[in-house]
Design a protein around this motif. Structure first.
Motif, mmCIF file in Angstrom:
data_model
loop_
_atom_site.group_PDB
_atom_site.id
_atom_site.type_symbol
_atom_site.label_atom_id
_atom_site.label_comp_id
_atom_site.label_asym_id
_atom_site.label_seq_id
_atom_site.Cartn_x
_atom_site.Cartn_y
_atom_site.Cartn_z
ATOM 1 N N ASP B 116 0.786 -1.295 0.011
ATOM 2 C CA ASP B 116 0.052 -0.066 -0.153
ATOM 3 C C ASP B 116 0.928 1.247 -0.016
ATOM 4 N N VAL B 119 2.636 1.734 -3.325
ATOM 5 C CA VAL B 119 1.480 1.979 -4.462
ATOM 6 C C VAL B 119 1.184 3.352 -4.424
ATOM 7 N N SER B 129 -1.955 3.803 -13.032
ATOM 8 C CA SER B 129 -3.441 3.409 -12.091
ATOM 9 C C SER B 129 -2.865 2.792 -10.795
ATOM 10 N N GLU B 130 -3.555 2.187 -10.110
ATOM 11 C CA GLU B 130 -3.150 1.529 -8.971
ATOM 12 C C GLU B 130 -2.843 0.112 -9.291
ATOM 13 N N LYS B 131 -3.340 -0.413 -10.136
ATOM 14 C CA LYS B 131 -3.154 -1.699 -10.678
ATOM 15 C C LYS B 131 -1.662 -1.905 -11.280
ATOM 16 N N GLU B 132 -1.540 -0.958 -12.286
ATOM 17 C CA GLU B 132 -0.198 -0.614 -12.825
ATOM 18 C C GLU B 132 0.951 -0.312 -11.641
ATOM 19 N N ALA B 134 0.742 -1.554 -8.472
ATOM 20 C CA ALA B 134 1.029 -2.814 -7.789
ATOM 21 C C ALA B 134 1.791 -3.545 -8.539
ATOM 22 N N ARG B 135 1.804 -3.522 -9.883
ATOM 23 C CA ARG B 135 2.606 -4.572 -10.793
ATOM 24 C C ARG B 135 4.167 -3.958 -10.633
ATOM 25 N N SER B 137 5.635 -2.124 -8.234
ATOM 26 C CA SER B 137 5.957 -2.490 -6.716
ATOM 27 C C SER B 137 6.647 -3.753 -6.922
#
Ligand SMILES: Nc1ncnc2c1ncn2[C@@H]1O[C@H](COP(=O)(O)OP(=O)(O)O)[C@@H](O)[C@H]1O
Ligand SMILES: [Mg+2]
Lengths: 335, 336
Positions: B116, B119, B129-132, B134-135, B137
């Motif tokens: 978290d 991100v 984006s958060e998804k990107e 996360a990837r 990270s």
């Protein structure tokens, strides 16, 4: 999850063990009062003019089961309280304690919890914002108000408000119900009337509770704000409200919740005095009455036990809340 | 062209006991991709100097009017000390500059997962984006050699081992692709084997990401290993600056000479160097609450004269690329 249930259960068991210990202490204290319930009742009758013989006392003791050994009597008291929720009869009044207390206990618990809730609803946001505020005006005003809250005794505040109201409006604001509702059954109208009266004791009890809670929240916040993870988050470019609420505020909440049980305890301590002054006939005043005037150990024991049980229960709830909120506790439990 | 230039930096703190001068008239520059070591005893003003680059000193800090910190980006210059709002400061806070701290455990918020926090920072600085995020990270955690990165991503700092936390912190700091990484005593809290691993990792990533590093330490062994250039600080002042090779071969300030006298020779194992501390020069660091007259080191200096006690020496070039603040340091003819 299974571990969380296990944690909840173990906390529940601990709470019950605490309550049993408390019940033993309360019961022993009840026993320590000189004279038994039978003797006291009959002595009381005596003063009312009845002729009492030793045989009468023995018969009464037998009737109340006072001839049994201490542990057996404790066990049966515990069984009645824990299993049936019955506190038995009051010594002097000869009335069922449950009936005697019913509303009164819930009303006083409600008033105390409302004061506690109000205190924290105010203290949490104000404490968080003030701890991060750099304005000397805000800080000094808050400091002054909370010193006032801490320094002014509750009874004094109650007296001032009553005096003021009597002079200004001709209403001393005492009691919890208007005359017409005092003995009426519960209804929405009675509840409304209750609220119209209850705000004052809630306000008075909440007054110093808020001051205390504010100090706690502020101190905990200042503690968190000084920690390295806040500097580290700042160094990552997080700022403003997001930084404040997500980092120090979020992390100060655990210890704040921890202080709830302690504060309820303090509010209970202050309740009897406030109740006495506002002539509220709820449990705080009743406790003093039963202890001081009539030596009614059964009733006093029941009240002390109920108050303690409320605190034990609140602590149980805050433990669970803490486990849900703090990953260090939660992960430790759920693996 | 420098990446960041620090010019006449003077930082004071208002405290209950009066005004402390933590950093006085310090100037240096970091070139793109360079590793600059900042060395000095504890309390010599290293952290305050480094934090000034991100305006991270606490609110009681006062920057003197002539102090300048300028960040040179491809398209513009940023006058760091004149940044005001939180949004403006994002360019030096996590944008072009990242910082890692001595205690990785205390640097992560205890109740927010590593993922978290990574991100959050990525979304803030890289507009993805958060998804990107996360990837990116998880990929970054893998790159610093954390096994099971996806799992670690969802964990809290307390669930990681000390070395792993340090790696996660480096991953987080570099994930935004900063131009400068400030590492404030990054290895002090670690045992020597992990120290070596962390240093290697920083070097390797620096190559890949192309960031410059400002490496702060009180451990000369650590800078000897990796730094290209070294700035030595004493009592808030810069006393010497030179290429690492020159500094170790030919230290010109009596303070640096004292430090090196207490250090094993270059080339001895890192383990031996790791144990070297800078506190072995007799005497006491001067009190920063009072203005220091003359050279700050005079009271401990074996060759101090009356001149030293009265007049503070200016930082001067005594050889090519070798700057010293000492009245008695010999000057070499500087070839053009
Ligand atoms: N926020 C602050 N308030 C007051 N004094 C500070 C503050 N931060 C640092 N100092 C003082 O500045 C001096 C330099 O500190 P620092 O830069 O942390 O030294 P170090 O070289 O060990 O990193 C110390 O004397 C310290 O007490
Ligand atoms: Mg430091």
């Amino acid at each position: 999850m299974a571990q969380f249930i296990q944690f909840t259960l173990s906390r529940a068991v601990m709470a019950i063990v605490t309550l049993l210990t408390v019940s033993l202490i309360v019961f022993s204290l009840m026993e320590l009062v000189p004279g038994t319930c039978a003797e006291r009742y009959l002595a009381f009758k005596n003063t009312q003019g009845s002729q009492i013989t030793v045989a009468d006392i023995e018969a009464e003791k037998k009737r109340l089961g006072l001839d049994r050994p201490f542990l057996v009597r404790w066990a049966s008291w515990v069984e009645n309280v824990f299993v049936r929720g019955q506190f038995g009869e009051s010594c002097i009044l000869r009335l069922n304690i449950n009936q005697l207390l019913a509303d009164k206990f819930w009303i006083s618990l409600g008033i105390c919890l409302a004061a506690l809730l109000a205190a924290y609803l105010i203290a949490i946001p104000v404490g968080i914002v003030s701890a991060s505020s750099k304005s000397p005006v805000t800080n000094n005003v808050l400091r002054f108000l909370s010193y006032l809250g801490l320094a002014m005794p509750n009874f004094l505040l109650a007296l001032i408000i009553m005096l003021f109201s009597t002079v200004m409006f001709g209403d001393s604001l005492t009691g919890l119900f208007s005359k017409e509702y005092r003995d009426a059954a519960w209804s929405w109208a009675k509840f409304g009337d209750f609220l119209a009266h209850a705000w004052l004791p809630i306000f008075i009890l909440g007054w110093s509770a808020t001051a205390f809670a504010l100090q706690t929240v502020r101190a905990l916040m200042l503690d968190e704000i000084g920690k390295l993870y806040v500097t580290a988050a700042t160094a990552r470019g997080i700022f403003g409200r997001r930084l404040l609420w997500r980092y120090p505020a979020r992390h100060a909440l655990g210890p704040v919740i921890n202080s709830l049980g302690f504060d309820l305890n303090r509010i209970f301590n202050e309740l009897p005095v406030v109740a006495l002054i506002l002539t509220l006939t709820e449990s705080g005043a009743l406790l003093i009455e039963s202890l001081a005037r009539s030596n009614d150990q059964q009733l006093a024991g029941a009240i002390i036990f109920l108050l303690t049980a409320s605190i034990v229960f609140l602590n149980f709830v805050t433990d669970i809340m803490l486990a849900l909120m703090d990953p260090r506790v939660r992960r430790g439990l759920m693996g | 062209m420098s990446l960041i230039t620090v010019d006449s930096l003077t930082v004071q703190f208002d405290t209950d006991e009066g005004r402390i001068t933590a950093v006085e008239d310090v100037s240096f520059a970091v070139a793109p991709g360079e590793i600059l070591g900042l060395v000095g005893e504890s309390g010599s003003g290293k952290s305050v100097t480094a934090k000034s680059l991100m305006r991270l000193n606490s609110d009681n800090a006062r920057y003197a009017a002539q102090s300048r910190v300028v960040l040179h980006l491809d398209d513009r210059k940023v006058d760091v000390l004149s940044l005001r709002t939180g949004r403006e400061m994002q360019i030096v806070r996590g944008g072009a500059i990242s910082m890692i701290f001595q205690e990785p455990m205390a640097s992560f918020a205890p109740a927010i997962t590593i993922g978290d926090q990574m991100v959050e920072q990525l979304v803030l600085h890289r507009r993805i984006s958060e998804k990107e995020a996360a990837r990116v990270s998880i990929e970054m955690l893998e790159r610093v050699g954390i096994s099971d990165a996806a799992k670690r991503f969802g964990q809290y700092a307390f669930e990681l081992s000390g070395g792993m936390r340090q790696r996660a912190m480096i991953a987080m700091a570099l994930s935004t692709r900063p131009r400068l990484l400030i590492a404030d005593e990054p290895t002090t809290a670690l045992d020597v084997t992990i120290q070596a691993q962390v240093l290697d990792l920083m070097l390797e990533l620096k190559q890949k990401v192309g960031a410059a590093i400002l490496l702060i330490t009180h451990d000369l062994g650590v800078v000897a290993e990796v730094a290209e250039r070294i700035v030595v600080m004493y009592a808030g002042r810069k006393v010497e600056e030179a290429r690492a090779r020159d500094l170790f071969a030919n230290p010109r300030h009596p303070y640096t000479q004292g430090l090196l006298g207490a250090v094993p020779k270059l080339g001895s194992s890192l383990e031996e160097k790791g144990r070297t501390r800078l506190s072995e020069i007799p005497g006491m660091v001067p009190n920063l609450k009072k203005p220091i007259e003359g050279c700050a080191f005079a009271s401990r200096c074996p060759i101090a004269t009356d001149l030293c006690r009265k007049v503070a020496p200016a930082v001067e070039a005594k050889a090519l690329g070798h700057f010293v603040a000492c009245h008695h340091a010999p000057r070499e003819a500087i070839a053009a």
